[in-house]
Design a protein around this motif. Structure first.
Motif, PDB file in Angstrom:
ATOM      1  N   MET A   1       0.852  -1.184   0.000  1.00 39.93           N
ATOM      2  CA  MET A   1       0.000   0.000   0.000  1.00 39.93           C
ATOM      3  C   MET A   1       0.889   1.236   0.000  1.00 39.93           C
ATOM      4  O   MET A   1       1.839   1.323   0.767  1.00 39.93           O
ATOM      5  N   ALA A   2       0.542   2.148  -0.844  1.00 45.13           N
ATOM      6  CA  ALA A   2       1.264   3.417  -0.897  1.00 45.13           C
ATOM      7  C   ALA A   2       0.917   4.251   0.335  1.00 45.13           C
ATOM      8  O   ALA A   2      -0.048   3.980   1.042  1.00 45.13           O
ATOM      9  N   ASP A   3       1.708   5.260   0.586  1.00 46.65           N
ATOM     10  CA  ASP A   3       1.454   6.151   1.706  1.00 46.65           C
ATOM     11  C   ASP A   3       0.176   6.949   1.477  1.00 46.65           C
ATOM     12  O   ASP A   3      -0.151   7.313   0.349  1.00 46.65           O
ATOM     13  N   ILE A   4      -0.499   7.225   2.578  1.00 51.01           N
ATOM     14  CA  ILE A   4      -1.694   8.068   2.533  1.00 51.01           C
ATOM     15  C   ILE A   4      -1.302   9.443   3.045  1.00 51.01           C
ATOM     16  O   ILE A   4      -0.673   9.565   4.095  1.00 51.01           O
ATOM     17  N   HIS A   5      -1.668  10.457   2.289  1.00 48.80           N
ATOM     18  CA  HIS A   5      -1.328  11.835   2.628  1.00 48.80           C
ATOM     19  C   HIS A   5      -2.596  12.592   3.012  1.00 48.80           C
ATOM     20  O   HIS A   5      -3.630  12.416   2.373  1.00 48.80           O
ATOM     21  N   HIS A   6      -2.478  13.434   4.013  1.00 59.01           N
ATOM     22  CA  HIS A   6      -3.610  14.247   4.440  1.00 59.01           C
ATOM     23  C   HIS A   6      -3.359  15.691   4.041  1.00 59.01           C
ATOM     24  O   HIS A   6      -2.370  16.285   4.441  1.00 59.01           O
ATOM     25  N   ASP A   7      -4.247  16.236   3.250  1.00 58.90           N
ATOM     26  CA  ASP A   7      -4.208  17.644   2.864  1.00 58.90           C
ATOM     27  C   ASP A   7      -5.335  18.333   3.630  1.00 58.90           C
ATOM     28  O   ASP A   7      -6.489  18.330   3.191  1.00 58.90           O
ATOM     29  N   SER A   8      -5.001  18.874   4.795  1.00 63.24           N
ATOM     30  CA  SER A   8      -6.039  19.454   5.661  1.00 63.24           C
ATOM     31  C   SER A   8      -6.693  20.680   5.021  1.00 63.24           C
ATOM     32  O   SER A   8      -7.875  20.936   5.254  1.00 63.24           O
ATOM     33  N   ALA A   9      -5.967  21.423   4.215  1.00 60.83           N
ATOM     34  CA  ALA A   9      -6.543  22.598   3.565  1.00 60.83           C
ATOM     35  C   ALA A   9      -7.620  22.195   2.552  1.00 60.83           C
ATOM     36  O   ALA A   9      -8.633  22.878   2.407  1.00 60.83           O
ATOM     37  N   ALA A  10      -7.401  21.086   1.868  1.00 63.24           N
ATOM     38  CA  ALA A  10      -8.362  20.602   0.867  1.00 63.24           C
ATOM     39  C   ALA A  10      -9.379  19.625   1.456  1.00 63.24           C
ATOM     40  O   ALA A  10     -10.286  19.179   0.745  1.00 63.24           O
ATOM     41  N   HIS A  11      -9.221  19.279   2.749  1.00 65.01           N
ATOM     42  CA  HIS A  11     -10.096  18.305   3.414  1.00 65.01           C
ATOM     43  C   HIS A  11     -10.119  16.994   2.639  1.00 65.01           C
ATOM     44  O   HIS A  11     -11.180  16.490   2.256  1.00 65.01           O
ATOM     45  N   TYR A  23      -8.905   8.852  -3.327  1.00 64.81           N
ATOM     46  CA  TYR A  23      -9.023   9.874  -2.294  1.00 64.81           C
ATOM     47  C   TYR A  23     -10.302   9.724  -1.482  1.00 64.81           C
ATOM     48  O   TYR A  23     -11.261   9.088  -1.913  1.00 64.81           O
ATOM     49  N   LEU A  24     -10.265  10.336  -0.328  1.00 68.93           N
ATOM     50  CA  LEU A  24     -11.418  10.470   0.557  1.00 68.93           C
ATOM     51  C   LEU A  24     -11.573  11.951   0.842  1.00 68.93           C
ATOM     52  O   LEU A  24     -10.590  12.609   1.185  1.00 68.93           O
ATOM     53  N   GLU A  25     -12.779  12.475   0.675  1.00 66.24           N
ATOM     54  CA  GLU A  25     -13.042  13.885   0.959  1.00 66.24           C
ATOM     55  C   GLU A  25     -13.927  13.984   2.193  1.00 66.24           C
ATOM     56  O   GLU A  25     -14.772  13.111   2.436  1.00 66.24           O
ATOM     57  N   TYR A  26     -13.715  15.045   2.947  1.00 65.51           N
ATOM     58  CA  TYR A  26     -14.545  15.276   4.123  1.00 65.51           C
ATOM     59  C   TYR A  26     -14.799  16.761   4.292  1.00 65.51           C
ATOM     60  O   TYR A  26     -14.108  17.595   3.720  1.00 65.51           O
ATOM     61  N   GLU A  27     -15.842  17.062   5.051  1.00 64.58           N
ATOM     62  CA  GLU A  27     -16.147  18.435   5.437  1.00 64.58           C
ATOM     63  C   GLU A  27     -15.815  18.562   6.913  1.00 64.58           C
ATOM     64  O   GLU A  27     -16.110  17.652   7.695  1.00 64.58           O
ATOM     65  N   ALA A  28     -15.206  19.655   7.279  1.00 68.06           N
ATOM     66  CA  ALA A  28     -14.830  19.874   8.672  1.00 68.06           C
ATOM     67  C   ALA A  28     -15.823  20.810   9.331  1.00 68.06           C
ATOM     68  O   ALA A  28     -16.277  21.781   8.731  1.00 68.06           O
ATOM     69  N   GLY A  29     -16.171  20.491  10.566  1.00 65.58           N
ATOM     70  CA  GLY A  29     -17.039  21.337  11.360  1.00 65.58           C
ATOM     71  C   GLY A  29     -16.478  21.432  12.764  1.00 65.58           C
ATOM     72  O   GLY A  29     -15.399  20.897  13.033  1.00 65.58           O
ATOM     73  N   GLU A  30     -17.203  22.074  13.629  1.00 60.88           N
ATOM     74  CA  GLU A  30     -16.723  22.203  15.004  1.00 60.88           C
ATOM     75  C   GLU A  30     -16.783  20.856  15.697  1.00 60.88           C
ATOM     76  O   GLU A  30     -17.860  20.302  15.913  1.00 60.88           O
ATOM     77  N   GLY A  31     -15.625  20.300  15.988  1.00 60.66           N
ATOM     78  CA  GLY A  31     -15.540  19.052  16.722  1.00 60.66           C
ATOM     79  C   GLY A  31     -15.953  17.813  15.953  1.00 60.66           C
ATOM     80  O   GLY A  31     -16.157  16.764  16.534  1.00 60.66           O
ATOM     81  N   ARG A  32     -16.063  17.927  14.630  1.00 66.99           N
ATOM     82  CA  ARG A  32     -16.460  16.768  13.847  1.00 66.99           C
ATOM     83  C   ARG A  32     -16.003  16.879  12.407  1.00 66.99           C
ATOM     84  O   ARG A  32     -15.704  17.966  11.931  1.00 66.99           O
ATOM     85  N   ILE A  33     -15.960  15.735  11.740  1.00 63.57           N
ATOM     86  CA  ILE A  33     -15.775  15.704  10.298  1.00 63.57           C
ATOM     87  C   ILE A  33     -16.903  14.865   9.701  1.00 63.57           C
ATOM     88  O   ILE A  33     -17.414  13.951  10.343  1.00 63.57           O
ATOM     89  N   GLU A  59      -8.720   7.514  12.167  1.00 61.97           N
ATOM     90  CA  GLU A  59      -7.617   7.662  13.117  1.00 61.97           C
ATOM     91  C   GLU A  59      -7.258   9.136  13.307  1.00 61.97           C
ATOM     92  O   GLU A  59      -6.965   9.567  14.421  1.00 61.97           O
ATOM     93  N   TYR A  60      -7.299   9.901  12.241  1.00 57.76           N
ATOM     94  CA  TYR A  60      -7.070  11.348  12.339  1.00 57.76           C
ATOM     95  C   TYR A  60      -8.116  11.972  13.266  1.00 57.76           C
ATOM     96  O   TYR A  60      -7.792  12.758  14.157  1.00 57.76           O
ATOM     97  N   ALA A  61      -9.398  11.624  13.024  1.00 58.89           N
ATOM     98  CA  ALA A  61     -10.476  12.178  13.845  1.00 58.89           C
ATOM     99  C   ALA A  61     -10.283  11.793  15.312  1.00 58.89           C
ATOM    100  O   ALA A  61     -10.413  12.641  16.205  1.00 58.89           O
TER     101      ALA A  61
END
Length: 90
Positions: A1-11, A23-33, A59-61
């Motif tokens: 498995m290749a490395d997984i990178h987190h781009d927090s600016a792009a969620h 890729y996996l996309e997420y929306e960030a909110g207060e205290g949750r994704i 795991e990030y969450a």
């Protein structure tokens, strides 16, 4: 498995396998994704890449004290199959 990178600016969590980007996309909110999409091109499907992306996001969450709303159907099913992440469910 290749490395997984987190781009927090792009969620987004991304990985590249055999020249194809998943890729996996997420929306960030207060205290949750909210995980909104998990995309793996068919050329690299069936290798556990989507599972690895979801696990990385969870795991990030967990590490950042955030709850998770799995709006993406794949992420929702994955979480149901892995009860060790139940406490994260928003």
């Amino acid at each position: 498995m290749a490395d997984i990178h987190h781009d927090s600016a792009a969620h987004r969590f991304t990985t590249e396998v055999d020249g194809h980007r998943a890729y996996l996309e997420y929306e960030a909110g207060e205290g949750r994704i909210a995980i909104t999409h998990t995309i793996v091109p068919p050329e690299i499907g069936g290798r556990g890449i989507a599972a690895a992306l979801v696990q990385a996001a969870l795991e990030y969450a967990r590490d950042h004290g955030q709850a998770v709303d799995p709006q993406c159907s794949y992420a929702d099913v994955w979480m149901r199959r892995h009860p060790e992440f139940d406490a994260l469910r928003a």
